[in-house]
Design an enzyme around this catalytic site. Structure first.
Site, PDB file in Angstrom:
ATOM      1  N   ASP A   1       4.601   0.370  12.396  1.00 10.34           N
ATOM      2  CA  ASP A   1       3.585  -0.188  11.746  1.00 10.34           C
ATOM      3  C   ASP A   1       2.948  -1.758  12.299  1.00 10.34           C
ATOM      4  O   ASP A   1       2.150  -2.150  11.808  1.00 10.34           O
ATOM      5  CB  ASP A   1       3.663  -0.066  10.309  1.00 10.34           C
ATOM      6  CG  ASP A   1       3.005   1.176   9.733  1.00 10.34           C
ATOM      7  OD1 ASP A   1       2.493   1.989  10.665  1.00 10.34           O
ATOM      8  OD2 ASP A   1       3.214   1.643   8.525  1.00 10.34           O
TER       9      ASP A   1
ATOM     10  N   ARG B   1      -8.645   0.260   4.825  1.00  8.92           N
ATOM     11  CA  ARG B   1      -7.529   1.166   4.107  1.00  8.92           C
ATOM     12  C   ARG B   1      -6.201   0.279   3.862  1.00  8.92           C
ATOM     13  O   ARG B   1      -5.437   0.948   3.017  1.00  8.92           O
ATOM     14  CB  ARG B   1      -7.334   2.264   5.091  1.00  8.92           C
ATOM     15  CG  ARG B   1      -8.580   3.206   5.279  1.00  8.92           C
ATOM     16  CD  ARG B   1      -7.993   4.347   6.144  1.00  8.92           C
ATOM     17  NE  ARG B   1      -6.828   5.100   6.005  1.00  8.92           N
ATOM     18  CZ  ARG B   1      -5.795   5.513   6.511  1.00  8.92           C
ATOM     19  NH1 ARG B   1      -5.709   5.110   7.738  1.00  8.92           N
ATOM     20  NH2 ARG B   1      -4.541   6.027   6.121  1.00  8.92           N
TER      21      ARG B   1
ATOM     22  N   CYS C   1      -4.953   9.008   9.940  1.00 10.74           N
ATOM     23  CA  CYS C   1      -5.171   8.247  11.237  1.00 10.74           C
ATOM     24  C   CYS C   1      -5.033   9.154  12.328  1.00 10.74           C
ATOM     25  O   CYS C   1      -4.014  10.202  12.459  1.00 10.74           O
ATOM     26  CB  CYS C   1      -4.286   7.072  11.234  1.00 10.74           C
ATOM     27  SG  CYS C   1      -4.834   5.563  10.128  1.00 10.74           S
TER      28      CYS C   1
ATOM     29  N   ARG D   1       1.820  14.361  12.743  1.00  7.71           N
ATOM     30  CA  ARG D   1       2.909  13.931  11.733  1.00  7.71           C
ATOM     31  C   ARG D   1       2.985  15.066  10.630  1.00  7.71           C
ATOM     32  O   ARG D   1       2.458  15.240   9.659  1.00  7.71           O
ATOM     33  CB  ARG D   1       2.377  12.690  10.813  1.00  7.71           C
ATOM     34  CG  ARG D   1       2.299  11.468  11.696  1.00  7.71           C
ATOM     35  CD  ARG D   1       2.222  10.353  10.993  1.00  7.71           C
ATOM     36  NE  ARG D   1       0.714   9.935  10.889  1.00  7.71           N
ATOM     37  CZ  ARG D   1       0.251   8.799   9.891  1.00  7.71           C
ATOM     38  NH1 ARG D   1       1.210   8.093   9.427  1.00  7.71           N
ATOM     39  NH2 ARG D   1      -0.983   8.505  10.048  1.00  7.71           N
TER      40      ARG D   1
ATOM     41  N   LYS E   1       0.690  -1.183   0.066  1.00  6.26           N
ATOM     42  CA  LYS E   1      -0.259   0.048  -0.056  1.00  6.26           C
ATOM     43  C   LYS E   1       0.751   1.330  -0.059  1.00  6.26           C
ATOM     44  O   LYS E   1       0.607   2.008  -0.780  1.00  6.26           O
ATOM     45  CB  LYS E   1      -0.883   0.076   1.197  1.00  6.26           C
ATOM     46  CG  LYS E   1      -1.608   1.399   1.555  1.00  6.26           C
ATOM     47  CD  LYS E   1      -2.353   1.381   2.674  1.00  6.26           C
ATOM     48  CE  LYS E   1      -1.650   1.848   3.505  1.00  6.26           C
ATOM     49  NZ  LYS E   1      -1.881   3.089   4.276  1.00  6.26           N
ATOM     50  N   ASN E   2       1.672   1.069   0.873  1.00  2.00           N
ATOM     51  CA  ASN E   2       2.526   2.584   0.902  1.00  2.00           C
ATOM     52  C   ASN E   2       3.464   2.815  -0.305  1.00  2.00           C
ATOM     53  O   ASN E   2       4.009   4.013  -0.591  1.00  2.00           O
ATOM     54  CB  ASN E   2       3.462   2.479   2.315  1.00  2.00           C
ATOM     55  CG  ASN E   2       2.724   2.521   3.664  1.00  2.00           C
ATOM     56  OD1 ASN E   2       1.483   3.134   3.591  1.00  2.00           O
ATOM     57  ND2 ASN E   2       3.093   2.042   4.847  1.00  2.00           N
TER      58      ASN E   2
END
Length: 426
Positions: free
Chosen positions: A308, A400, A118, A123, A22-23
């Protein structure tokens, strides 16, 4: 709103295929803005965040075709129709800020809303902005938007990140690809997703060396072309499913996995007396006969232990034989899953950025609520090992970042199902 119900206590056995990262994909998609030629991404994950990035690119004038059931994304940015990344889309996902560098580099201007995402602490995007200013951008924060201009184009520069930032490294990597002259990024993020983005950009004609290390050198080029690029496997999905047999018992093979992606996790699992074995197709994880040994885990930038995976390994350590300590050094407020695990019988004390977990003989199923993406899957892992039924609500977070969770775990013997309000109403 959907929920996921799990009846725990079943050791897992089987195979799980790991999807595209995903990232990585969320950084690769904005790279299409750098060229008027098509960019095709294969092994793309089918996730809500990918759909959000698709909507954002389409709002800027891109054409995005999802082929082969969404596994292939064909992106064309022949003409940029808008330079404004609107709040209504950007607020849903922090990765939206990654359109800033490419828009500025190609078009000389951009308006990008400050992002959402989130609720796991601040961040800030200041490193993105400071890096772009070093490349000659003129920036103004006004009405919740970053207004960026580079009327004479960007120019190469030397920039050292005061702290490691994956997103800022990605934004500057893309922007510097079209800047005049040489850019040197120091203390750059070293994550596999950075190296993957650089490989894609080089395939498009960029001249990048050193990606994957702490110093990256980019020789700017006048224009980039199209390319076809395969997204790397998702190391966080891989790590999550490696922890499933670790917490439940059993044996699972992760197809497409490699130690290179999750070396720090492999080290911790073996320290906890969980076997990790290489196979021709990936990695096999099995729970040995003994108890889970307690651990000290400190989250750090890659190649350290990833933030994560902190929530997921905490779930495993609730059943360890002894006291474990987890120190979160990346994000504040990332222990919000701890109170939900405590509802299931876990013994956890949180003081600032440190959580102390005293292992218990068993967890008990309970209704729990997901607070963010990784917290949601940590509660599913706990539910797989708990006695009785666990129902996880607010699983839109899960969608997500994890594709077909129920299907993948069910194939390994888990008793897990999705409950939708519609189904209950029927």
């Amino acid at each position: 709103m959907d929920r996921i119900a799990i009846r725990g206590g079943v050791p897992l056995k089987g195979r799980i295929a790991i999807g595209g990262a995903k990232n990585a994909c969320l950084a690769l998609m904005p790279a299409a803005l750098l060229t008027d030629q098509p960019l095709t991404l294969t092994n793309a994950p089918r996730l809500s965040d990918i759909r959000t990035m698709t909507q954002l690119l389409e709002s800027l004038g891109c054409e995005v075709a999802a082929l082969q059931g969404g596994r292939v994304l064909a992106i064309g940015a022949e003409r940029i129709a808008s330079h404004r990344a609107d709040y209504e889309i950007v607020r849903r996902m922090r990765a939206s800020i990654l359109v800033l560098g490419p828009l500025l580099a190609r078009e000389g201007r951009a308006e990008v809303s400050l992002p959402g995402g989130c609720a796991i602490g601040a961040r800030p995007v200041d490193l993105h902005l400071r890096g772009l200013e070093a490349l000659g951008a003129e920036l103004e924060l006004r009405d919740g938007y970053v207004h960026a201009r580079a009327p004479k184009g960007l120019r190469g520069a030397e920039f050292e990140f005061p702290v490691v930032s994956v997103g800022a490294t990605e934004n500057l990597l893309m922007a510097a690809s079209l800047a005049r002259g040489t850019t040197v990024l120091r203390n750059a993020a070293r994550e596999p997703e950075i190296a993957d983005l650089a490989r894609c950009l080089n395939a498009m004609g960029a001249r990048i060396e050193g990606a994957g290390g702490s110093e990256i050198v980019i020789e700017g080029v006048e224009a980039l072309g199209g390319a076809t690029h395969a997204v790397i496997p998702d190391r966080i999905e891989l790590g999550t499913y490696m922890l499933a047999p670790a917490i439940t018992g059993g044996e699972v093979e992760l197809i497409g996995g490699s130690r290179e992606l999750v070396g720090a996790l492999c080290d911790k699992l073996e320290e906890a007396d969980i076997a990790v074995e290489d196979t021709p197709e990936g990695l096999r994880v099995r729970r040995r006969n003994g108890a889970i040994r307690p651990l000290r885990v400190v989250t750090e930038p890659y190649p350290g232990f990833p933030t994560d995976l902190q929530a997921q390994i905490m779930a495993m350590l609730t059943l360890a034989d002894g006291v474990s300590v987890l120190e979160e050094r990346i994000f504040e407020n990332r222990f919000m899953h701890a109170p939900e695990l405590m509802r299931m019988g876990a013994r956890i004390e949180v003081h600032g950025g440190t959580a102390t977990v005293t292992g218990v003989p068993k967890l008990r199923g309970a209704p729990v609520m997901a607070t963010d993406l990784r917290a949601s899957v940590s509660l599913i892992l706990a539910g797989l090992a708990a006695e009785g039924e666990t129902v996880v609500s607010r699983v839109y977070h899960l969608d997500r970042g994890y594709e077909r969770v129920e299907e993948k775990l069910s194939a390994c013997g888990a008793h897990i199902e999705r409950l939708s309000d519609k189904a209950e109403a029927d």
